[in-house]
Write a protein that holds these residues in place. Sequence first.
Motif, PDB file in Angstrom:
ATOM      1  N   GLU A  94       1.000  -0.943  -0.100  1.00 53.93           N
ATOM      2  CA  GLU A  94       0.421   0.019  -0.053  1.00 53.93           C
ATOM      3  C   GLU A  94       0.610   1.240   0.065  1.00 53.93           C
ATOM      4  O   GLU A  94       0.809   2.241  -0.841  1.00 53.93           O
ATOM      5  CB  GLU A  94      -0.719  -0.246   1.058  1.00 53.93           C
ATOM      6  N   GLU A  95       2.349   1.301   0.779  1.00 57.10           N
ATOM      7  CA  GLU A  95       2.739   2.513   0.866  1.00 57.10           C
ATOM      8  C   GLU A  95       3.425   2.347  -0.498  1.00 57.10           C
ATOM      9  O   GLU A  95       3.799   4.017  -1.365  1.00 57.10           O
ATOM     10  CB  GLU A  95       3.252   2.044   1.790  1.00 57.10           C
ATOM     11  N   THR A  96       3.908   1.469  -1.284  1.00 61.27           N
ATOM     12  CA  THR A  96       4.009   1.749  -2.738  1.00 61.27           C
ATOM     13  C   THR A  96       3.050   2.012  -3.555  1.00 61.27           C
ATOM     14  O   THR A  96       3.459   2.755  -4.120  1.00 61.27           O
ATOM     15  CB  THR A  96       5.312  -0.226  -3.466  1.00 61.27           C
ATOM     16  N   LYS A  97       1.615   1.506  -3.760  1.00 60.63           N
ATOM     17  CA  LYS A  97       1.117   2.229  -4.475  1.00 60.63           C
ATOM     18  C   LYS A  97       0.618   3.657  -3.816  1.00 60.63           C
ATOM     19  O   LYS A  97       0.612   4.410  -5.085  1.00 60.63           O
ATOM     20  CB  LYS A  97      -0.205   1.615  -4.319  1.00 60.63           C
ATOM     21  N   MET A  98       1.400   3.971  -3.078  1.00 57.77           N
ATOM     22  CA  MET A  98       0.841   5.795  -2.541  1.00 57.77           C
ATOM     23  C   MET A  98       1.645   5.764  -2.539  1.00 57.77           C
ATOM     24  O   MET A  98       2.250   7.304  -3.646  1.00 57.77           O
ATOM     25  CB  MET A  98       0.527   5.994  -1.185  1.00 57.77           C
ATOM     26  N   LYS A  99       3.161   5.557  -2.564  1.00 56.13           N
ATOM     27  CA  LYS A  99       4.758   5.665  -3.502  1.00 56.13           C
ATOM     28  C   LYS A  99       4.179   6.589  -4.634  1.00 56.13           C
ATOM     29  O   LYS A  99       5.025   7.530  -5.641  1.00 56.13           O
ATOM     30  CB  LYS A  99       6.147   5.609  -3.456  1.00 56.13           C
ATOM     31  N   LEU A 101       1.715   6.458  -6.471  1.00 53.44           N
ATOM     32  CA  LEU A 101       0.486   7.688  -7.635  1.00 53.44           C
ATOM     33  C   LEU A 101       1.365   9.165  -6.954  1.00 53.44           C
ATOM     34  O   LEU A 101       0.785  10.373  -7.734  1.00 53.44           O
ATOM     35  CB  LEU A 101      -1.038   7.491  -6.965  1.00 53.44           C
ATOM     36  N   GLU A 102       1.152   9.306  -5.984  1.00 56.93           N
ATOM     37  CA  GLU A 102       2.825  10.552  -5.215  1.00 56.93           C
ATOM     38  C   GLU A 102       3.136  10.650  -6.781  1.00 56.93           C
ATOM     39  O   GLU A 102       4.171  11.887  -7.360  1.00 56.93           O
ATOM     40  CB  GLU A 102       3.564  10.283  -4.822  1.00 56.93           C
ATOM     41  N   GLN A 103       4.305   9.568  -7.267  1.00 51.25           N
ATOM     42  CA  GLN A 103       5.452   9.818  -8.528  1.00 51.25           C
ATOM     43  C   GLN A 103       4.292  10.180 -10.022  1.00 51.25           C
ATOM     44  O   GLN A 103       5.163  10.522 -10.612  1.00 51.25           O
ATOM     45  CB  GLN A 103       5.956   8.936  -8.896  1.00 51.25           C
ATOM     46  N   SER A 105       1.993  11.519  -9.957  1.00 52.99           N
ATOM     47  CA  SER A 105       0.912  13.335  -9.337  1.00 52.99           C
ATOM     48  C   SER A 105       1.892  13.959 -10.799  1.00 52.99           C
ATOM     49  O   SER A 105       1.257  15.245 -10.946  1.00 52.99           O
ATOM     50  CB  SER A 105       0.482  13.272  -8.178  1.00 52.99           C
TER      51      SER A 105
END
Length: 241
Positions: A94-99, A101-103, A105
Amino acid sequence: MMNYFVLGIFIFLLLESFVYTQEVEVVVENKDNQCDAYCFKVLRPMLEHISVMQERWEFCNSSKLANTSSRLDKIESQLVAQEAKDVSYAAAIEETKMKLLEQKSLIENQKNINRKPFQKVGSKYYYIEEIQQLNWFGAAHKCLEFGAHLISLDDQQELNAINSKLNPVNAYWTDINDLSEEGTFLSLTSGVRAKFLNWRTGEPNNADRSEHCVYLFGAYSHMNDFKCSSPKYFICESFDA
């Protein structure tokens, strides 16, 4: 007188019968007692063996239950540990997914910063650079920054449509080149032979053996091979239809 005699004989017989019965019962009782003692003596080892086997069975059963309980506890511990790992992995994913998504964005924001105002011409979107002139390689990179590529013409209809938007005194780089093999003009975008060519009279001529990139001249919609290091305007074509 006879009657008393018969009665006496009958009473005597009854008494004898009673005494005999008592003696038989005593003999039978003695025999039973003897049989009980004998049978117990014979069966005693077997009974003792059965008792020992019963104790062993109870011990083994208890041991098996203890082993089974221990194994179940071990399996439960392993399951708990695995669940903890799964939770940890899920959190990491989940943390990797968030990162990511941030990248994504950040990339999209950067694209929006660099994106030029593309205009729809025909069925495609183009950005026509009329201010900055770059060599062919610089122009190709600049289009990539815009999320596009140098124009790749498909046919005369597309050429006519885009030509109506061009400054007639300017020359614009396309994605066509023969850098890999002289005389074989490929599209930088597709990597295969260019679909459409519209050469100016006498072109391509590879003047000075150094002309390997193709530009489009706005006045007549003609193409010409030229030095790739020469600065010119350029047309970017969006990857999105």
